[in-house]
Design a protein around this motif. Sequence first.
Motif, PDB file in Angstrom:
ATOM      1  N   GLU A  78       0.811  -1.222   0.000  1.00  0.00           N
ATOM      2  CA  GLU A  78       0.000   0.000   0.000  1.00  0.00           C
ATOM      3  C   GLU A  78       0.843   1.270   0.000  1.00  0.00           C
ATOM      4  O   GLU A  78       0.435   2.272  -0.575  1.00  0.00           O
ATOM      5  CB  GLU A  78      -0.936   0.006   1.208  1.00  0.00           C
ATOM      6  CG  GLU A  78      -2.019  -1.044   1.124  1.00  0.00           C
ATOM      7  CD  GLU A  78      -2.887  -1.087   2.368  1.00  0.00           C
ATOM      8  OE1 GLU A  78      -2.568  -0.387   3.365  1.00  0.00           O
ATOM      9  OE2 GLU A  78      -3.881  -1.828   2.349  1.00  0.00           O
ATOM     10  N   ASN A  79       2.002   1.239   0.667  1.00  0.00           N
ATOM     11  CA  ASN A  79       2.771   2.465   0.862  1.00  0.00           C
ATOM     12  C   ASN A  79       4.127   2.485   0.174  1.00  0.00           C
ATOM     13  O   ASN A  79       4.728   3.542   0.052  1.00  0.00           O
ATOM     14  CB  ASN A  79       2.975   2.722   2.357  1.00  0.00           C
ATOM     15  CG  ASN A  79       1.666   2.864   3.084  1.00  0.00           C
ATOM     16  OD1 ASN A  79       0.875   3.741   2.768  1.00  0.00           O
ATOM     17  ND2 ASN A  79       1.403   1.999   4.045  1.00  0.00           N
ATOM     18  N   PHE A  83       8.239   4.100   2.591  1.00  0.00           N
ATOM     19  CA  PHE A  83       7.495   4.215   3.842  1.00  0.00           C
ATOM     20  C   PHE A  83       8.200   3.439   4.958  1.00  0.00           C
ATOM     21  O   PHE A  83       8.449   3.972   6.035  1.00  0.00           O
ATOM     22  CB  PHE A  83       6.066   3.704   3.630  1.00  0.00           C
ATOM     23  CG  PHE A  83       5.176   3.827   4.831  1.00  0.00           C
ATOM     24  CD1 PHE A  83       4.631   5.057   5.178  1.00  0.00           C
ATOM     25  CD2 PHE A  83       4.861   2.725   5.603  1.00  0.00           C
ATOM     26  CE1 PHE A  83       3.805   5.179   6.273  1.00  0.00           C
ATOM     27  CE2 PHE A  83       4.031   2.835   6.705  1.00  0.00           C
ATOM     28  CZ  PHE A  83       3.505   4.069   7.037  1.00  0.00           C
ATOM     29  N   ILE A  98       4.459  10.695   3.234  1.00  0.00           N
ATOM     30  CA  ILE A  98       4.047   9.559   2.399  1.00  0.00           C
ATOM     31  C   ILE A  98       2.581   9.230   2.658  1.00  0.00           C
ATOM     32  O   ILE A  98       1.811   8.982   1.718  1.00  0.00           O
ATOM     33  CB  ILE A  98       4.954   8.338   2.640  1.00  0.00           C
ATOM     34  CG1 ILE A  98       6.369   8.630   2.131  1.00  0.00           C
ATOM     35  CG2 ILE A  98       4.395   7.090   1.979  1.00  0.00           C
ATOM     36  CD1 ILE A  98       7.409   7.608   2.561  1.00  0.00           C
ATOM     37  N   SER A  99       2.167   9.258   3.911  1.00  0.00           N
ATOM     38  CA  SER A  99       0.772   8.977   4.254  1.00  0.00           C
ATOM     39  C   SER A  99      -0.163  10.018   3.649  1.00  0.00           C
ATOM     40  O   SER A  99      -1.226   9.676   3.115  1.00  0.00           O
ATOM     41  CB  SER A  99       0.584   8.936   5.770  1.00  0.00           C
ATOM     42  OG  SER A  99       1.324   7.895   6.326  1.00  0.00           O
ATOM     43  N   ARG A 102      -0.461   9.510  -0.063  1.00  0.00           N
ATOM     44  CA  ARG A 102      -1.305   8.347  -0.347  1.00  0.00           C
ATOM     45  C   ARG A 102      -2.777   8.711  -0.202  1.00  0.00           C
ATOM     46  O   ARG A 102      -3.608   8.323  -1.019  1.00  0.00           O
ATOM     47  CB  ARG A 102      -0.943   7.200   0.584  1.00  0.00           C
ATOM     48  CG  ARG A 102      -1.738   5.960   0.305  1.00  0.00           C
ATOM     49  CD  ARG A 102      -1.223   4.781   1.122  1.00  0.00           C
ATOM     50  NE  ARG A 102      -2.171   3.723   1.022  1.00  0.00           N
ATOM     51  CZ  ARG A 102      -3.078   3.442   1.931  1.00  0.00           C
ATOM     52  NH1 ARG A 102      -3.144   4.124   3.045  1.00  0.00           N
ATOM     53  NH2 ARG A 102      -3.934   2.464   1.758  1.00  0.00           N
TER      54      ARG A 102
END
Length: 179
Positions: A78-79, A83, A98-99, A102
Motif C-alpha cells: 500500500e505504501n 514508507f 508519504i501517508s 497516499r
Amino acid sequence: MDKSPDAFRTISEVAEDLDLPQHVLRFWETRFNQIKPMKRGGGRRYYRPQDVELIKGIRHMLYDQGYTIKGVQKLLRENGNHFLVAIGNGDMAAVEAISQRRQADQVPLTPAAQPRGMDDELVGQPRVKPSRRFFGLGKGDEDGPVQPDASKLSRDNRALLQEALFDLLECKRLLDQVR
C-alpha cells in the motif's frame, strides 16, 4: 577500518548490525520480494545500503510494533518501500508526507481530471478483474478477435496478460533461488 556508507554489506554484517540471526534474513528474502541482495559465486549475499534500510524498517515493524509478516507485506504493497525505510530510520516527517500523499491519491478524480492513458498502464495489479474467458475463448459474437491492424487489446485480455506476466516473474524468482 569502517566501510563506506555506500558499500555493500555481507549477510553477517547486516545480521550483526540489526541484531538478527542470518537465517531470519534469508527467510525474509522469501517473504518480502523487495529484499533482493546481490548474490555472488557460491550464493554469497551482498546487501545494498537501500536493502539494509528496508530490512531495518521491516525489523522495526515486526519486532517493535508487533506486526505480522502479512501485515508488513500489506504496508509495503500500500505504501511502498520508502514508507518502511522512513519508519526504520525514525523519520516521522517522511512517514507523514508519504501517508498524506497516499490519502491525496485516493481522492477520486472527476472524469475531466483523470490522467490520459490510465487504461494503457500495465504496471501493478490488473485494473479489471478478467472474466473466465481466455484470449477470445468463450467470447460472444459482439467481441470479435483483435484485428491485425488493431493497436489495442481488450481490458480483459490485458488483465490476463498482466496476471500471466506476474506468474512468470514469480516463477523466475523461485528458479533463481534454487540455482
